[in-house]
Design a protein around this motif. Sequence first.
Motif, PDB file in Angstrom:
ATOM      1  N   SER A 211     126.891 -27.306 -29.984  1.00  0.00           N
ATOM      2  CA  SER A 211     126.152 -27.399 -28.719  1.00  0.00           C
ATOM      3  C   SER A 211     126.791 -28.488 -27.856  1.00  0.00           C
ATOM      4  O   SER A 211     127.573 -29.318 -28.346  1.00  0.00           O
ATOM      5  CB  SER A 211     124.687 -27.749 -28.990  1.00  0.00           C
TER       6      SER A 211
ATOM      7  N   THR B 197     126.091 -38.644 -19.661  1.00  0.00           N
ATOM      8  CA  THR B 197     124.973 -37.705 -19.815  1.00  0.00           C
ATOM      9  C   THR B 197     124.990 -36.629 -18.736  1.00  0.00           C
ATOM     10  O   THR B 197     124.057 -35.827 -18.649  1.00  0.00           O
ATOM     11  CB  THR B 197     123.619 -38.457 -19.765  1.00  0.00           C
TER      12      THR B 197
ATOM     13  N   ASN C  50     126.453 -33.846 -18.293  1.00  0.00           N
ATOM     14  CA  ASN C  50     126.436 -32.429 -18.669  1.00  0.00           C
ATOM     15  C   ASN C  50     125.340 -32.105 -19.672  1.00  0.00           C
ATOM     16  O   ASN C  50     125.367 -31.028 -20.279  1.00  0.00           O
ATOM     17  CB  ASN C  50     127.784 -32.030 -19.285  1.00  0.00           C
ATOM     18  N   LEU C  51     124.411 -33.038 -19.887  1.00  0.00           N
ATOM     19  CA  LEU C  51     123.457 -32.875 -20.971  1.00  0.00           C
ATOM     20  C   LEU C  51     122.034 -32.679 -20.462  1.00  0.00           C
ATOM     21  O   LEU C  51     121.662 -33.201 -19.403  1.00  0.00           O
ATOM     22  CB  LEU C  51     123.485 -34.114 -21.877  1.00  0.00           C
ATOM     23  N   ASP C  52     121.232 -31.943 -21.249  1.00  0.00           N
ATOM     24  CA  ASP C  52     119.809 -31.858 -20.930  1.00  0.00           C
ATOM     25  C   ASP C  52     119.144 -33.182 -21.325  1.00  0.00           C
ATOM     26  O   ASP C  52     119.770 -34.050 -21.929  1.00  0.00           O
ATOM     27  CB  ASP C  52     119.169 -30.657 -21.643  1.00  0.00           C
ATOM     28  N   SER C  53     117.877 -33.318 -20.985  1.00  0.00           N
ATOM     29  CA  SER C  53     117.244 -34.634 -21.143  1.00  0.00           C
ATOM     30  C   SER C  53     117.172 -35.057 -22.611  1.00  0.00           C
ATOM     31  O   SER C  53     117.360 -36.234 -22.936  1.00  0.00           O
ATOM     32  CB  SER C  53     115.862 -34.656 -20.502  1.00  0.00           C
ATOM     33  N   GLU C  54     116.961 -34.102 -23.500  1.00  0.00           N
ATOM     34  CA  GLU C  54     116.860 -34.463 -24.921  1.00  0.00           C
ATOM     35  C   GLU C  54     118.196 -34.989 -25.450  1.00  0.00           C
ATOM     36  O   GLU C  54     118.262 -36.027 -26.118  1.00  0.00           O
ATOM     37  CB  GLU C  54     116.422 -33.235 -25.731  1.00  0.00           C
ATOM     38  N   ASN C  55     119.269 -34.268 -25.132  1.00  0.00           N
ATOM     39  CA  ASN C  55     120.590 -34.718 -25.587  1.00  0.00           C
ATOM     40  C   ASN C  55     121.033 -35.975 -24.851  1.00  0.00           C
ATOM     41  O   ASN C  55     121.719 -36.827 -25.431  1.00  0.00           O
ATOM     42  CB  ASN C  55     121.613 -33.594 -25.407  1.00  0.00           C
TER      43      ASN C  55
END
Lengths: 92, 226
Positions: B146, B172, B174-179
């Motif tokens: 992922s 961050t 390129n990442l969603d909030s969790e990642n």
Amino acid sequence: MRITFRYTSQLATAAGTSEEAIDIANGTVLVEMLRNLSEQHGPEFSKFVVNDDGHPVPTLVVAVNGTQVDLRDDVSLEDESEVILITPMSGG
Amino acid sequence: MSDFTLRATNVYKTFAGPKGSSVAAVSDMSLEIASGEFVALGGPSGCGKSTILLIAGGLLRPDQGEVEIMGARPYEVDAARRASIRAKHIGFVFQQFHLVPYLDALDNVLAPTLARALPGAEDKAMALLEKFGLTDRRHHVPSSLSVGEQQRVALARALLLEPQLLLADEPTGNLDSENADSILDHLAGFAKEGGAVLMVTHDNRAAGRASRSIRMEKGRMPEIVR
């Protein structure tokens, strides 16, 4: 127009220099220059810069005038631009 | 020797602009980051924050000013010595992950050892993969990971040579909030363990996780947020 290229780590070793200024035709885009530099400096340089199909390798980081660029875009260069080629796998 | 992991003093950097103009990317910038600090550098696009990261990383010589990394002055030595300072002291993390597509996660983490030998490298790489929750993913190539996992592999690669300073450019982005939270947790953890972090971000939420946040405007640092 005149562009300054700076190389880090293995790229500098392969190119035999950490910096060079090159005269290029107006309108030359960055990816074309990466291909030209790869041809000029040979396979030890090229393997960190472009694939056999001429596309930039995924590990290459390029900054133009202090800002990282997305090599999927057509990045144009201005006269006296400063381009840095970085190999992040070696700590720059 | 400086008490700071990174010290930049009165740094200036100008680039050529369109039609013979010039653009002052950084003007009279000074910045000190000590061990244990997690510093976020924010500001609008084009304000010079990424330029500062490159200058701090020994990758872009300033027109004027001094830079020290663990007491070493990268712009006062030759290119080979400057590369050695970078490899010894600095880890880099970028918005895109820049992993080698045909290497699995473990070999991507080990990639820096191609340029610099590290005793016990595989054990250290495995320890980092475990720390980042990637042990079970160590034999997967980037395309089967992922985006969050790919960025954690990139972070592990940046930490393999045990740098004192971590420079992160929109890590961050390129990442969603969790990642994103996971990466920010690890950056904060690196600082808590005695490292120093300089993170460029346009994301106020990410900047809020830092111990110190600085907002740039037009190449200057007028505003120390906290």
